[in-house]
Write an enzyme that holds these catalytic residues in place. Sequence first.
Site, PDB file in Angstrom:
ATOM      1  N   HIS A  21       0.836  -1.212   0.000  1.00 46.20           N
ATOM      2  CA  HIS A  21       0.000   0.000   0.000  1.00 46.20           C
ATOM      3  C   HIS A  21       0.868   1.259   0.000  1.00 46.20           C
ATOM      4  CE1 HIS A  21      -4.320  -1.342   0.680  1.00 46.20           C
ATOM      5  NE2 HIS A  21      -3.636  -2.454   0.519  1.00 46.20           N
ATOM      6  N   ASP A  22       2.050   1.182   0.588  1.00 46.19           N
ATOM      7  CA  ASP A  22       2.959   2.333   0.525  1.00 46.19           C
ATOM      8  C   ASP A  22       3.409   2.565  -0.918  1.00 46.19           C
ATOM      9  OD1 ASP A  22       4.624   4.421   1.261  1.00 46.19           O
ATOM     10  OD2 ASP A  22       6.345   3.091   1.516  1.00 46.19           O
ATOM     11  N   GLU A  40      -2.967   9.238   3.838  1.00 45.43           N
ATOM     12  CA  GLU A  40      -3.310   7.921   3.270  1.00 45.43           C
ATOM     13  C   GLU A  40      -3.758   6.930   4.346  1.00 45.43           C
ATOM     14  OE1 GLU A  40       0.024   6.313   1.044  1.00 45.43           O
ATOM     15  OE2 GLU A  40       0.398   8.268   0.173  1.00 45.43           O
ATOM     16  N   PRO A 113      -6.588  -1.082  -5.308  1.00 49.63           N
ATOM     17  CA  PRO A 113      -7.683  -2.047  -5.476  1.00 49.63           C
ATOM     18  C   PRO A 113      -8.213  -2.584  -4.146  1.00 49.63           C
ATOM     19  CG  PRO A 113      -5.840  -2.583  -6.939  1.00 49.63           C
ATOM     20  CD  PRO A 113      -5.392  -1.455  -6.071  1.00 49.63           C
ATOM     21  N   THR A 164      -4.273 -23.545   4.188  1.00 46.80           N
ATOM     22  CA  THR A 164      -3.011 -23.522   4.954  1.00 46.80           C
ATOM     23  C   THR A 164      -2.606 -22.082   5.290  1.00 46.80           C
ATOM     24  OG1 THR A 164      -1.777 -23.624   2.878  1.00 46.80           O
ATOM     25  CG2 THR A 164      -2.053 -25.696   4.031  1.00 46.80           C
TER      26      THR A 164
HETATM   27  C1  HEM Z   1      -4.622  -7.156  -7.094  1.00 47.74           C
HETATM   28  C2  HEM Z   1      -4.747  -6.213  -6.233  1.00 47.74           C
HETATM   29  C3  HEM Z   1      -5.080  -6.449  -4.789  1.00 47.74           C
HETATM   30  C4  HEM Z   1      -6.330  -6.495  -4.226  1.00 47.74           C
HETATM   31  C5  HEM Z   1      -7.669  -6.327  -4.940  1.00 47.74           C
HETATM   32  C6  HEM Z   1      -6.146  -6.738  -2.813  1.00 47.74           C
HETATM   33  C7  HEM Z   1      -7.180  -6.817  -1.891  1.00 47.74           C
HETATM   34  C8  HEM Z   1      -7.035  -7.159  -0.579  1.00 47.74           C
HETATM   35  C9  HEM Z   1      -8.109  -7.240   0.391  1.00 47.74           C
HETATM   36  C10 HEM Z   1      -9.591  -6.916   0.115  1.00 47.74           C
HETATM   37  C11 HEM Z   1      -7.581  -7.647   1.557  1.00 47.74           C
HETATM   38  C12 HEM Z   1      -8.327  -7.887   2.880  1.00 47.74           C
HETATM   39  C13 HEM Z   1      -8.392  -6.594   3.642  1.00 47.74           C
HETATM   40  C14 HEM Z   1      -9.160  -6.699   4.947  1.00 47.74           C
HETATM   41  O1  HEM Z   1      -8.610  -7.173   5.942  1.00 47.74           O
HETATM   42  O2  HEM Z   1     -10.324  -6.291   4.945  1.00 47.74           O
HETATM   43  C15 HEM Z   1      -6.157  -7.857   1.354  1.00 47.74           C
HETATM   44  C16 HEM Z   1      -5.285  -8.295   2.298  1.00 47.74           C
HETATM   45  C17 HEM Z   1      -3.960  -8.526   2.050  1.00 47.74           C
HETATM   46  N1  HEM Z   1      -3.254  -8.183   0.910  1.00 47.74           N
HETATM   47 FE1  HEM Z   1      -3.998  -7.392  -0.770  1.00 47.74          FE
HETATM   48  N2  HEM Z   1      -4.813  -6.839  -2.553  1.00 47.74           N
HETATM   49  C18 HEM Z   1      -4.125  -6.700  -3.728  1.00 47.74           C
HETATM   50  C19 HEM Z   1      -2.749  -6.731  -3.906  1.00 47.74           C
HETATM   51  C20 HEM Z   1      -1.849  -7.144  -2.957  1.00 47.74           C
HETATM   52  C21 HEM Z   1      -0.417  -7.270  -3.156  1.00 47.74           C
HETATM   53  C22 HEM Z   1       0.319  -6.917  -4.462  1.00 47.74           C
HETATM   54  C23 HEM Z   1       0.098  -7.751  -2.002  1.00 47.74           C
HETATM   55  C24 HEM Z   1       1.517  -8.080  -1.637  1.00 47.74           C
HETATM   56  C25 HEM Z   1       2.574  -7.622  -2.241  1.00 47.74           C
HETATM   57  C26 HEM Z   1      -1.014  -7.909  -1.068  1.00 47.74           C
HETATM   58  C27 HEM Z   1      -0.896  -8.403   0.198  1.00 47.74           C
HETATM   59  C28 HEM Z   1      -1.950  -8.564   1.075  1.00 47.74           C
HETATM   60  C29 HEM Z   1      -1.782  -9.164   2.387  1.00 47.74           C
HETATM   61  C30 HEM Z   1      -0.495  -9.729   2.937  1.00 47.74           C
HETATM   62  C31 HEM Z   1      -3.050  -9.134   3.004  1.00 47.74           C
HETATM   63  C32 HEM Z   1      -3.412  -9.639   4.400  1.00 47.74           C
HETATM   64  C33 HEM Z   1      -3.100  -8.592   5.401  1.00 47.74           C
HETATM   65  C34 HEM Z   1      -3.327  -8.978   6.843  1.00 47.74           C
HETATM   66  O3  HEM Z   1      -3.495 -10.159   7.148  1.00 47.74           O
HETATM   67  O4  HEM Z   1      -3.310  -8.051   7.679  1.00 47.74           O
HETATM   68  N3  HEM Z   1      -2.165  -7.512  -1.679  1.00 47.74           N
HETATM   69  N4  HEM Z   1      -5.860  -7.524   0.044  1.00 47.74           N
END
Ligand code: HEM
Length: 256
Positions: A21-22, A40, A113, A164
């Site tokens: 996000h950064d 942000e 996104p 998992t």
């Molecule tokens: C394609 C675009 C992406 C979308 C639509 C997306 C969407 C989301 C959503 C909806 C969540 C859940 C948020 C919540 O807790 O309500 C999430 C969590 C997460 N996303 Fe993304 N994301 C995207 C790209 C990425 C990328 C590129 C990474 C890593 C480089 C990433 C890493 C993560 C991680 C690690 C979590 C879990 C965070 C946690 O457990 O606190 N995401 N994402």
Amino acid sequence: MKAWFRKDYTLAASIIRLHFHDCAVRGCDASILLNYQNSERRAYASRTLRGFQVIDDIKAKLERYCPKTVSCADILTAAARDATNLLGGPFWEAPLGRRDGKTSVAKEADLVPQGRENATSLIKFFPRKRIERSGSGCSLRLYWRNLTQSCKKSSNFVNLDATTPKTFDAEYYKNLGKKKGLLSTDQELYSDPRTAPFVSTFADQPPYLFYSQFAVSMVKLANVKVPTPPNESEIRLNCNYVNPAPRKNVNPPRHG
Ligand code: HEM
């Protein structure tokens, strides 16, 4: 990072997300860490970001032993790399030496996104950030099966990885084939012909293939920059705030 991981392993995934996000807004300049009205961090899209205290803790230690040297942006990059490794994922040389930005705007964070976009808008989002045209930016997202997602209306958590949740592995891709993806964007990448080959390749091939692709994509992510004039960047002393302006000497000593 190791100490925090021992206390709460779910913070590892949160740190990787924080780094994404950064970098997705204004490049990797720690703008996501600035904490004031309309920054942000206060945006709607940032409401479930976690792990800020981990970065604050690392920064406080660094300022004690090596003051004014390591930027918050670099801490976030290195912490995301180490978090991946602690989860059993790959290790890579993280590009370092960036400075912290001084600007952070909530409206810009809301362009990241959210999980309901279609494949076309996801594919467009990543090249705009100069990550890669082939869609590996989106496939970064697919690598995450370790992820916990907070449930908006209760204190429960639901694993984004259905089978998992504690390991960095390729099972997630197989789950998408079984329609077990939690976010509609994930299922979307499974069914769209432009992104489906990534999913099936990573589901069918030995996991080291996606490990090495993940490392390559993370280095690209960490290199996303937005050029800023020199006085628009600094080494922040506290990751939550820009440094105070240097105090002007209102009564300069008289000479002669
Ligand atoms: C394609 C675009 C992406 C979308 C639509 C997306 C969407 C989301 C959503 C909806 C969540 C859940 C948020 C919540 O807790 O309500 C999430 C969590 C997460 N996303 Fe993304 N994301 C995207 C790209 C990425 C990328 C590129 C990474 C890593 C480089 C990433 C890493 C993560 C991680 C690690 C979590 C879990 C965070 C946690 O457990 O606190 N995401 N994402």
